[in-house]
Design a protein around this motif. Structure first.
Motif, PDB file in Angstrom:
ATOM      1  N   LYS A  47      47.753  45.688  35.632  1.00  0.00           N
ATOM      2  CA  LYS A  47      46.477  46.021  36.279  1.00  0.00           C
ATOM      3  C   LYS A  47      46.277  45.094  37.466  1.00  0.00           C
ATOM      4  O   LYS A  47      46.736  43.947  37.456  1.00  0.00           O
ATOM      5  CB  LYS A  47      45.346  45.862  35.281  1.00  0.00           C
ATOM      6  CG  LYS A  47      45.438  46.847  34.132  1.00  0.00           C
ATOM      7  CD  LYS A  47      44.281  46.691  33.185  1.00  0.00           C
ATOM      8  CE  LYS A  47      44.301  47.670  32.053  1.00  0.00           C
ATOM      9  NZ  LYS A  47      45.543  48.179  31.605  1.00  0.00           N
ATOM     10  N   LEU A  48      45.617  45.575  38.478  1.00  0.00           N
ATOM     11  CA  LEU A  48      45.390  44.783  39.688  1.00  0.00           C
ATOM     12  C   LEU A  48      44.644  43.494  39.371  1.00  0.00           C
ATOM     13  O   LEU A  48      44.942  42.447  39.936  1.00  0.00           O
ATOM     14  CB  LEU A  48      44.617  45.608  40.723  1.00  0.00           C
ATOM     15  CG  LEU A  48      44.281  44.914  42.028  1.00  0.00           C
ATOM     16  CD1 LEU A  48      45.535  44.480  42.754  1.00  0.00           C
ATOM     17  CD2 LEU A  48      43.455  45.823  42.908  1.00  0.00           C
ATOM     18  N   THR A  49      43.726  43.544  38.437  1.00  0.00           N
ATOM     19  CA  THR A  49      42.926  42.361  38.120  1.00  0.00           C
ATOM     20  C   THR A  49      43.765  41.235  37.515  1.00  0.00           C
ATOM     21  O   THR A  49      43.350  40.082  37.545  1.00  0.00           O
ATOM     22  CB  THR A  49      41.784  42.714  37.159  1.00  0.00           C
ATOM     23  OG1 THR A  49      42.324  43.361  36.006  1.00  0.00           O
ATOM     24  CG2 THR A  49      40.779  43.621  37.833  1.00  0.00           C
ATOM     25  N   GLU A  50      44.933  41.548  36.979  1.00  0.00           N
ATOM     26  CA  GLU A  50      45.808  40.514  36.445  1.00  0.00           C
ATOM     27  C   GLU A  50      46.346  39.601  37.536  1.00  0.00           C
ATOM     28  O   GLU A  50      46.790  38.493  37.254  1.00  0.00           O
ATOM     29  CB  GLU A  50      46.972  41.152  35.686  1.00  0.00           C
ATOM     30  CG  GLU A  50      46.556  41.906  34.444  1.00  0.00           C
ATOM     31  CD  GLU A  50      47.704  42.643  33.800  1.00  0.00           C
ATOM     32  OE1 GLU A  50      48.877  42.400  34.164  1.00  0.00           O
ATOM     33  OE2 GLU A  50      47.437  43.480  32.927  1.00  0.00           O
ATOM     34  N   PHE A  51      46.308  40.046  38.769  1.00  0.00           N
ATOM     35  CA  PHE A  51      46.830  39.277  39.894  1.00  0.00           C
ATOM     36  C   PHE A  51      45.713  38.629  40.706  1.00  0.00           C
ATOM     37  O   PHE A  51      45.950  38.112  41.788  1.00  0.00           O
ATOM     38  CB  PHE A  51      47.682  40.182  40.795  1.00  0.00           C
ATOM     39  CG  PHE A  51      48.855  40.760  40.059  1.00  0.00           C
ATOM     40  CD1 PHE A  51      50.037  40.045  39.957  1.00  0.00           C
ATOM     41  CD2 PHE A  51      48.771  41.994  39.444  1.00  0.00           C
ATOM     42  CE1 PHE A  51      51.115  40.553  39.266  1.00  0.00           C
ATOM     43  CE2 PHE A  51      49.846  42.514  38.751  1.00  0.00           C
ATOM     44  CZ  PHE A  51      51.016  41.795  38.650  1.00  0.00           C
ATOM     45  N   MET A  52      44.506  38.675  40.161  1.00  0.00           N
ATOM     46  CA  MET A  52      43.348  38.101  40.854  1.00  0.00           C
ATOM     47  C   MET A  52      42.623  37.131  39.924  1.00  0.00           C
ATOM     48  O   MET A  52      41.627  37.488  39.302  1.00  0.00           O
ATOM     49  CB  MET A  52      42.400  39.216  41.305  1.00  0.00           C
ATOM     50  CG  MET A  52      43.051  40.229  42.208  1.00  0.00           C
ATOM     51  SD  MET A  52      41.967  41.500  42.890  1.00  0.00           S
ATOM     52  CE  MET A  52      40.930  41.972  41.570  1.00  0.00           C
ATOM     53  N   PRO A  53      43.092  35.883  39.801  1.00  0.00           N
ATOM     54  CA  PRO A  53      42.422  34.946  38.905  1.00  0.00           C
ATOM     55  C   PRO A  53      40.979  34.669  39.309  1.00  0.00           C
ATOM     56  O   PRO A  53      40.136  34.404  38.465  1.00  0.00           O
ATOM     57  CB  PRO A  53      43.281  33.687  39.004  1.00  0.00           C
ATOM     58  CG  PRO A  53      44.068  33.832  40.235  1.00  0.00           C
ATOM     59  CD  PRO A  53      44.218  35.306  40.479  1.00  0.00           C
ATOM     60  N   PHE A  54      40.683  34.766  40.592  1.00  0.00           N
ATOM     61  CA  PHE A  54      39.314  34.561  41.051  1.00  0.00           C
ATOM     62  C   PHE A  54      38.397  35.668  40.552  1.00  0.00           C
ATOM     63  O   PHE A  54      37.217  35.460  40.341  1.00  0.00           O
ATOM     64  CB  PHE A  54      39.253  34.486  42.572  1.00  0.00           C
ATOM     65  CG  PHE A  54      39.924  35.662  43.254  1.00  0.00           C
ATOM     66  CD1 PHE A  54      39.219  36.803  43.556  1.00  0.00           C
ATOM     67  CD2 PHE A  54      41.265  35.605  43.592  1.00  0.00           C
ATOM     68  CE1 PHE A  54      39.822  37.884  44.174  1.00  0.00           C
ATOM     69  CE2 PHE A  54      41.879  36.676  44.221  1.00  0.00           C
ATOM     70  CZ  PHE A  54      41.162  37.814  44.503  1.00  0.00           C
ATOM     71  N   PHE A  55      38.930  36.856  40.306  1.00  0.00           N
ATOM     72  CA  PHE A  55      38.144  37.967  39.771  1.00  0.00           C
ATOM     73  C   PHE A  55      37.767  37.695  38.326  1.00  0.00           C
ATOM     74  O   PHE A  55      36.660  37.964  37.902  1.00  0.00           O
ATOM     75  CB  PHE A  55      38.926  39.274  39.891  1.00  0.00           C
ATOM     76  CG  PHE A  55      38.167  40.473  39.401  1.00  0.00           C
ATOM     77  CD1 PHE A  55      37.199  41.060  40.199  1.00  0.00           C
ATOM     78  CD2 PHE A  55      38.415  41.014  38.148  1.00  0.00           C
ATOM     79  CE1 PHE A  55      36.489  42.168  39.750  1.00  0.00           C
ATOM     80  CE2 PHE A  55      37.711  42.117  37.698  1.00  0.00           C
ATOM     81  CZ  PHE A  55      36.754  42.689  38.504  1.00  0.00           C
ATOM     82  N   ALA A  56      38.701  37.126  37.566  1.00  0.00           N
ATOM     83  CA  ALA A  56      38.423  36.800  36.165  1.00  0.00           C
ATOM     84  C   ALA A  56      37.311  35.760  36.083  1.00  0.00           C
ATOM     85  O   ALA A  56      36.474  35.815  35.191  1.00  0.00           O
ATOM     86  CB  ALA A  56      39.685  36.294  35.489  1.00  0.00           C
ATOM     87  N   ASP A  57      37.276  34.822  37.028  1.00  0.00           N
ATOM     88  CA  ASP A  57      36.211  33.819  37.052  1.00  0.00           C
ATOM     89  C   ASP A  57      34.856  34.481  37.285  1.00  0.00           C
ATOM     90  O   ASP A  57      33.870  34.107  36.679  1.00  0.00           O
ATOM     91  CB  ASP A  57      36.459  32.779  38.136  1.00  0.00           C
ATOM     92  CG  ASP A  57      37.685  31.926  37.842  1.00  0.00           C
ATOM     93  OD1 ASP A  57      38.124  31.894  36.678  1.00  0.00           O
ATOM     94  OD2 ASP A  57      38.195  31.305  38.792  1.00  0.00           O
TER      95      ASP A  57
END
Length: 78
Positions: A47-57
């Motif tokens: 998933k794209l969100t797996e490559f966006m650690p700032f999104f998880a924050d």
């Protein structure tokens, strides 16, 4: 550009910084695309969100609809 517009940009940047987030997002898109192309078709695709650690924050803060960064009010008063 009138000075008033510059002041608005400065105030908006303090409320909602721009720049690096977009670069991180574009880099995440490239990494996601490469991972999706090279992933095992028998397994779940990444998933794209797996490559966006700032999104998880940001998602830890709460629902994005509940999070108020002040930009909507700022733009409404413009």
């Amino acid at each position: 550009m009138p000075e008033r517009h510059l002041q608005e940009y400065e105030q908006f940047y303090q409320e909602q910084p721009f720049g690096l987030w977009r670069e991180d997002y574009r880099t995440a898109q490239i990494a996601y695309l490469l991972a999706a192309i090279n992933s095992d078709p028998k397994k779940d695709s990444p998933k794209l969100t797996e490559f966006m650690p700032f999104f998880a924050d940001q998602s830890a803060v709460g629902n994005s609809q509940d999070f108020d960064d002040g930009s909507q009010m700022f733009l409404a008063q413009r």
